[in-house]
Write an enzyme that holds these catalytic residues in place. Structure first.
Site, PDB file in Angstrom:
ATOM      1  N   ASN A   7       0.872  -1.174   0.000  1.00 16.93           N
ATOM      2  CA  ASN A   7       0.000   0.000   0.000  1.00 16.93           C
ATOM      3  C   ASN A   7       0.911   1.226   0.000  1.00 16.93           C
ATOM      4  O   ASN A   7       1.451   1.605   1.035  1.00 16.93           O
ATOM      5  CB  ASN A   7      -0.884  -0.052   1.257  1.00 16.93           C
ATOM      6  CG  ASN A   7      -1.861   1.103   1.340  1.00 16.93           C
ATOM      7  OD1 ASN A   7      -1.840   2.010   0.510  1.00 16.93           O
ATOM      8  ND2 ASN A   7      -2.710   1.071   2.343  1.00 16.93           N
ATOM      9  N   ARG A  90      -2.419  -2.014  -3.617  1.00 18.89           N
ATOM     10  CA  ARG A  90      -3.652  -1.271  -3.400  1.00 18.89           C
ATOM     11  C   ARG A  90      -3.617   0.011  -4.232  1.00 18.89           C
ATOM     12  O   ARG A  90      -2.621   0.737  -4.207  1.00 18.89           O
ATOM     13  CB  ARG A  90      -3.774  -0.908  -1.922  1.00 18.89           C
ATOM     14  CG  ARG A  90      -4.986  -0.077  -1.656  1.00 18.89           C
ATOM     15  CD  ARG A  90      -4.997   0.479  -0.270  1.00 18.89           C
ATOM     16  NE  ARG A  90      -6.162   1.333  -0.134  1.00 18.89           N
ATOM     17  CZ  ARG A  90      -6.201   2.422   0.616  1.00 18.89           C
ATOM     18  NH1 ARG A  90      -5.145   2.783   1.310  1.00 18.89           N
ATOM     19  NH2 ARG A  90      -7.285   3.149   0.689  1.00 18.89           N
ATOM     20  N   HIS A 179     -13.067   2.360  -0.166  1.00 23.41           N
ATOM     21  CA  HIS A 179     -13.080   1.294   0.860  1.00 23.41           C
ATOM     22  C   HIS A 179     -13.737   0.020   0.339  1.00 23.41           C
ATOM     23  O   HIS A 179     -14.277  -0.779   1.118  1.00 23.41           O
ATOM     24  CB  HIS A 179     -13.872   1.715   2.123  1.00 23.41           C
ATOM     25  CG  HIS A 179     -13.318   2.893   2.856  1.00 23.41           C
ATOM     26  ND1 HIS A 179     -14.111   3.902   3.364  1.00 23.41           N
ATOM     27  CD2 HIS A 179     -12.048   3.230   3.168  1.00 23.41           C
ATOM     28  CE1 HIS A 179     -13.362   4.787   3.971  1.00 23.41           C
ATOM     29  NE2 HIS A 179     -12.098   4.413   3.866  1.00 23.41           N
ATOM     30  N   HIS A 207     -18.264   1.435   7.263  1.00 25.04           N
ATOM     31  CA  HIS A 207     -16.811   1.488   7.490  1.00 25.04           C
ATOM     32  C   HIS A 207     -16.540   2.857   8.105  1.00 25.04           C
ATOM     33  O   HIS A 207     -16.512   3.879   7.409  1.00 25.04           O
ATOM     34  CB  HIS A 207     -16.074   1.307   6.154  1.00 25.04           C
ATOM     35  CG  HIS A 207     -14.583   1.411   6.277  1.00 25.04           C
ATOM     36  ND1 HIS A 207     -13.737   0.337   6.076  1.00 25.04           N
ATOM     37  CD2 HIS A 207     -13.785   2.459   6.582  1.00 25.04           C
ATOM     38  CE1 HIS A 207     -12.489   0.724   6.260  1.00 25.04           C
ATOM     39  NE2 HIS A 207     -12.495   2.018   6.562  1.00 25.04           N
ATOM     40  N   GLY A 209     -13.941   4.991  10.046  1.00 18.96           N
ATOM     41  CA  GLY A 209     -12.560   5.150  10.497  1.00 18.96           C
ATOM     42  C   GLY A 209     -12.166   6.601  10.291  1.00 18.96           C
ATOM     43  O   GLY A 209     -13.032   7.492  10.267  1.00 18.96           O
ATOM     44  N   ASN A 210     -10.897   6.838  10.090  1.00 19.59           N
ATOM     45  CA  ASN A 210     -10.466   8.197   9.808  1.00 19.59           C
ATOM     46  C   ASN A 210     -11.201   8.731   8.578  1.00 19.59           C
ATOM     47  O   ASN A 210     -11.631   9.867   8.523  1.00 19.59           O
ATOM     48  CB  ASN A 210      -8.967   8.184   9.574  1.00 19.59           C
ATOM     49  CG  ASN A 210      -8.347   9.380  10.199  1.00 19.59           C
ATOM     50  OD1 ASN A 210      -9.046  10.261  10.722  1.00 19.59           O
ATOM     51  ND2 ASN A 210      -7.045   9.442  10.127  1.00 19.59           N
ATOM     52  N   GLY A 211     -11.321   7.859   7.558  1.00 19.71           N
ATOM     53  CA  GLY A 211     -12.248   8.093   6.445  1.00 19.71           C
ATOM     54  C   GLY A 211     -13.427   7.163   6.675  1.00 19.71           C
ATOM     55  O   GLY A 211     -13.233   6.035   7.115  1.00 19.71           O
ATOM     56  N   ARG A 240     -12.274  15.394   6.906  1.00 21.39           N
ATOM     57  CA  ARG A 240     -13.002  15.742   5.667  1.00 21.39           C
ATOM     58  C   ARG A 240     -14.420  16.179   5.997  1.00 21.39           C
ATOM     59  O   ARG A 240     -15.065  15.599   6.870  1.00 21.39           O
ATOM     60  CB  ARG A 240     -13.075  14.532   4.725  1.00 21.39           C
ATOM     61  CG  ARG A 240     -11.738  14.138   4.161  1.00 21.39           C
ATOM     62  CD  ARG A 240     -11.865  12.930   3.233  1.00 21.39           C
ATOM     63  NE  ARG A 240     -10.657  12.152   3.299  1.00 21.39           N
ATOM     64  CZ  ARG A 240     -10.603  10.822   3.316  1.00 21.39           C
ATOM     65  NH1 ARG A 240     -11.712  10.109   3.234  1.00 21.39           N
ATOM     66  NH2 ARG A 240      -9.461  10.204   3.386  1.00 21.39           N
ATOM     67  N   PHE A 283     -11.435  10.008  17.509  1.00 20.14           N
ATOM     68  CA  PHE A 283     -12.680   9.891  18.259  1.00 20.14           C
ATOM     69  C   PHE A 283     -12.458   9.629  19.749  1.00 20.14           C
ATOM     70  O   PHE A 283     -13.331   9.912  20.561  1.00 20.14           O
ATOM     71  CB  PHE A 283     -13.593   8.825  17.626  1.00 20.14           C
ATOM     72  CG  PHE A 283     -14.396   9.390  16.493  1.00 20.14           C
ATOM     73  CD1 PHE A 283     -13.760   9.922  15.378  1.00 20.14           C
ATOM     74  CD2 PHE A 283     -15.777   9.431  16.546  1.00 20.14           C
ATOM     75  CE1 PHE A 283     -14.484  10.485  14.343  1.00 20.14           C
ATOM     76  CE2 PHE A 283     -16.520   9.993  15.513  1.00 20.14           C
ATOM     77  CZ  PHE A 283     -15.865  10.511  14.421  1.00 20.14           C
ATOM     78  N   ILE A 331     -13.274   3.225  14.200  1.00 21.70           N
ATOM     79  CA  ILE A 331     -14.373   3.716  15.042  1.00 21.70           C
ATOM     80  C   ILE A 331     -15.483   2.661  15.121  1.00 21.70           C
ATOM     81  O   ILE A 331     -15.980   2.333  16.199  1.00 21.70           O
ATOM     82  CB  ILE A 331     -14.930   5.042  14.474  1.00 21.70           C
ATOM     83  CG1 ILE A 331     -13.820   6.090  14.409  1.00 21.70           C
ATOM     84  CG2 ILE A 331     -16.097   5.534  15.286  1.00 21.70           C
ATOM     85  CD1 ILE A 331     -14.101   7.257  13.470  1.00 21.70           C
ATOM     86  N   GLU A 385      -8.546  -5.459   4.885  1.00 23.98           N
ATOM     87  CA  GLU A 385      -8.422  -5.066   3.472  1.00 23.98           C
ATOM     88  C   GLU A 385      -7.252  -5.780   2.797  1.00 23.98           C
ATOM     89  O   GLU A 385      -7.324  -6.146   1.635  1.00 23.98           O
ATOM     90  CB  GLU A 385      -8.270  -3.544   3.379  1.00 23.98           C
ATOM     91  CG  GLU A 385      -9.563  -2.832   3.748  1.00 23.98           C
ATOM     92  CD  GLU A 385      -9.398  -1.352   4.016  1.00 23.98           C
ATOM     93  OE1 GLU A 385      -8.992  -0.988   5.130  1.00 23.98           O
ATOM     94  OE2 GLU A 385      -9.681  -0.561   3.109  1.00 23.98           O
TER      95      GLU A 385
HETATM   96  P1  AMP Z   1      -8.942   3.669  10.844  1.00 24.16           P
HETATM   97  O1  AMP Z   1      -8.915   4.763   9.819  1.00 24.16           O
HETATM   98  O2  AMP Z   1      -9.864   2.553  10.505  1.00 24.16           O
HETATM   99  O3  AMP Z   1      -7.569   3.208  11.264  1.00 24.16           O
HETATM  100  O4  AMP Z   1      -9.576   4.335  12.147  1.00 24.16           O
HETATM  101  C1  AMP Z   1      -8.879   5.331  12.836  1.00 24.16           C
HETATM  102  C2  AMP Z   1      -9.797   6.000  13.827  1.00 24.16           C
HETATM  103  O5  AMP Z   1     -10.427   5.027  14.683  1.00 24.16           O
HETATM  104  C3  AMP Z   1      -9.034   6.893  14.785  1.00 24.16           C
HETATM  105  O6  AMP Z   1      -8.888   8.160  14.262  1.00 24.16           O
HETATM  106  C4  AMP Z   1      -9.890   6.882  16.017  1.00 24.16           C
HETATM  107  O7  AMP Z   1     -10.744   8.003  15.924  1.00 24.16           O
HETATM  108  C5  AMP Z   1     -10.730   5.636  15.926  1.00 24.16           C
HETATM  109  N1  AMP Z   1     -10.442   4.696  17.002  1.00 24.16           N
HETATM  110  C6  AMP Z   1      -9.448   3.795  17.080  1.00 24.16           C
HETATM  111  N2  AMP Z   1      -9.510   3.106  18.250  1.00 24.16           N
HETATM  112  C7  AMP Z   1     -10.574   3.598  18.920  1.00 24.16           C
HETATM  113  C8  AMP Z   1     -11.176   3.326  20.180  1.00 24.16           C
HETATM  114  N3  AMP Z   1     -10.693   2.392  20.989  1.00 24.16           N
HETATM  115  N4  AMP Z   1     -12.261   4.035  20.522  1.00 24.16           N
HETATM  116  C9  AMP Z   1     -12.753   4.979  19.721  1.00 24.16           C
HETATM  117  N5  AMP Z   1     -12.234   5.283  18.512  1.00 24.16           N
HETATM  118  C10 AMP Z   1     -11.165   4.620  18.115  1.00 24.16           C
END
Ligand code: AMP
Length: 400
Positions: A7, A90, A179, A207, A209-211, A240, A283, A331, A385
């Site tokens: 990636n 990716r 995604h 999904h 997450g950050n996105g 975003r 978060f 998240i 992924e």
């Molecule tokens: P990702 O892009 O899937 O890696 O998700 C990243 C986001 O997940 C982070 O910016 C956090 O806001 C959120 N996150 C990760 N662990 C936790 C947790 N234990 N509780 C709440 N939010 C989380």
């Protein structure tokens, strides 16, 4: 059978070597700050993490470092590079040029060059990553796997924007989503977990997450998704904005003296829950701040969960009902408060969360968190992924 998943970002290269017989990760890591001072190399294998500051002036050097480490006598996981049967890359955006995973060939790389500007930060990096791997492993089959691939089953009325049709034809401006590998993976996992045929299910995958993106899946096929031409659209995200009236963006750009690319940089990097809260894009920080009474952090959380709820409502309509709602990514997998708020007051749809199960949801495994009288199943499923990319690589390269 071993597949290396790559990636590539503009200054990073994440990698995983996956044993496909067991579908288990042998080694993984990240090359950070490629081409920047103090490059960092991270390698995880045998339950250990090695982190080194190594000079990585370009992606070729980074790939060489990865391969050397994988084959290292002490910490490596393979005896030689020949054990790598295929490499999956990716790629963020495909445009309409690629509708499925595609073997790396001189012809496909010419097409990749043509769609660079669809994701100006990511697609050129993917090309650099492919070329670096080709330089090190010229005989190993490689496959391009696109984040957009799963979404090509959307009907035209879902993917079209209401713009001059000639512009769609000329520039292929439309909804592509993102995604895709994650949505595909968790939908299939949900069907397997529930011991149902995916053909018979209406699934909404969140999904988060950050996105963040939300997808409507009927019979295993995507029929709509919240991200658009780029990952800027849909629910508000870490940084975003998500959906916004373009006139508001123009109004702000004029007031603040921003040109178009400055405006887009603002919408991508300075908005979302970070912009609203002024606290963080993470978060965990937002929840802490909201608990301490920070109004803007609470507002950002409410906007995020309300945005997700609206998509669930819209996609229930698009699917003519919903059997399963899946939460995944950082998240979605970890934040019980977000899940609870998103699913509140959806009883008209037959969606009822078991708050106890939601709170105690175990990490890193599939969990079922609906109440006993919920008509809709609610699942938390860890995404993977890289595994989807590895599976697609095996399939497309006709390995195994
Ligand atoms: P990702 O892009 O899937 O890696 O998700 C990243 C986001 O997940 C982070 O910016 C956090 O806001 C959120 N996150 C990760 N662990 C936790 C947790 N234990 N509780 C709440 N939010 C989380």
């Amino acid at each position: 059978m071993k597949i290396l998943v790559i990636n590539s970002g503009s200054s990073s290269l994440k990698y995983q070597l996956i044993d496909m017989e067991r579908e288990s990760v042998l080694a993984k890591g990240n090359c950070e700050r490629i081409g920047i001072a103090h490059s960092n190399f991270i390698y995880k294998a045998h339950g250990q993490t090695i982190e080194q500051e190594v000079d990585m002036p370009n992606h070729n050097v980074a790939v060489k470092l990865v391969l050397d480490k994988l084959c290292d006598k002490k910490v490596g996981v393979i005896a030689s590079m020949k054990e790598i049967d295929g490499v999956g890359h990716r790629v963020v955006a495909s445009g309409e040029a690629f509708k499925k995973p595609t073997l790396v060939t001189p012809e496909s790389m010419v097409l990749m060059e043509k769609i660079k500007d669809l994701a100006p930060l990511h697609n050129p990096a993917a090309i650099v990553g492919v070329n670096a791997c080709l330089a090190a492993m010229p005989k190993t089959p490689m496959v391009l796997v696109f984040d957009t691939g799963f979404h090509f089953t959307m009907p035209d009325y879902a993917y079209m924007y209401a713009i001059d049709y000639a512009h769609y034809e000329k520039y292929k401006i439309r909804r592509y989503g993102a995604h895709g590998t994650s949505h595909k993976f968790v939908a299939q996992e949900a069907a397997t977990y529930l011991k149902k045929n995916i053909e018979d299910l209406k699934i909404i995958t969140c999904h988060l997450g950050n996105g963040s993106s939300i997808t409507a899946i009927k019979g295993g096929k995507c029929i709509d998704t919240s991200m658009g031409f780029t990952p800027l659209a849909g629910v508000p995200m870490g940084t975003r904005s998500g959906d916004i009236d373009y006139s508001a963006a123009e109004f702000l750009a004029k007031k603040e003296g921003m040109d178009v690319s400055e405006m887009l940089n603002y919408l991508n990097k300075k908005c979302g829950v970070l912009g609203v809260s002024g606290v963080s894009s993470d978060f965990r920080d937002l929840s802490d701040a909201a608990e301490k009474g920070n109004y803007r952090a609470e507002l950002a959380l409410n906007m995020f969960t309300y945005g997700a709820k609206k998509y669930i409502g819209a996609y229930s309509a698009a699917l003519n009902g919903v059997d399963v709602i899946v939460f995944t990514a950082g998240i979605g997998e970890n934040d019980d408060v977000v899940r609870s708020k998103t699913l509140s007051e959806l009883d008209y749809l037959g969606v009822k969360l078991d708050e106890g199960k939601n709170k105690k949801c175990p990490r890193g495994q599939i969990a079922e968190i609906q109440a006993a009288d919920s008509k809709v199943k609610i699942l938390v499923i860890p995404t993977n992924e890289e595994l989807v990319i590895a599976r697609e690589t095996m399939h497309e390269a006709k390995l195994g």
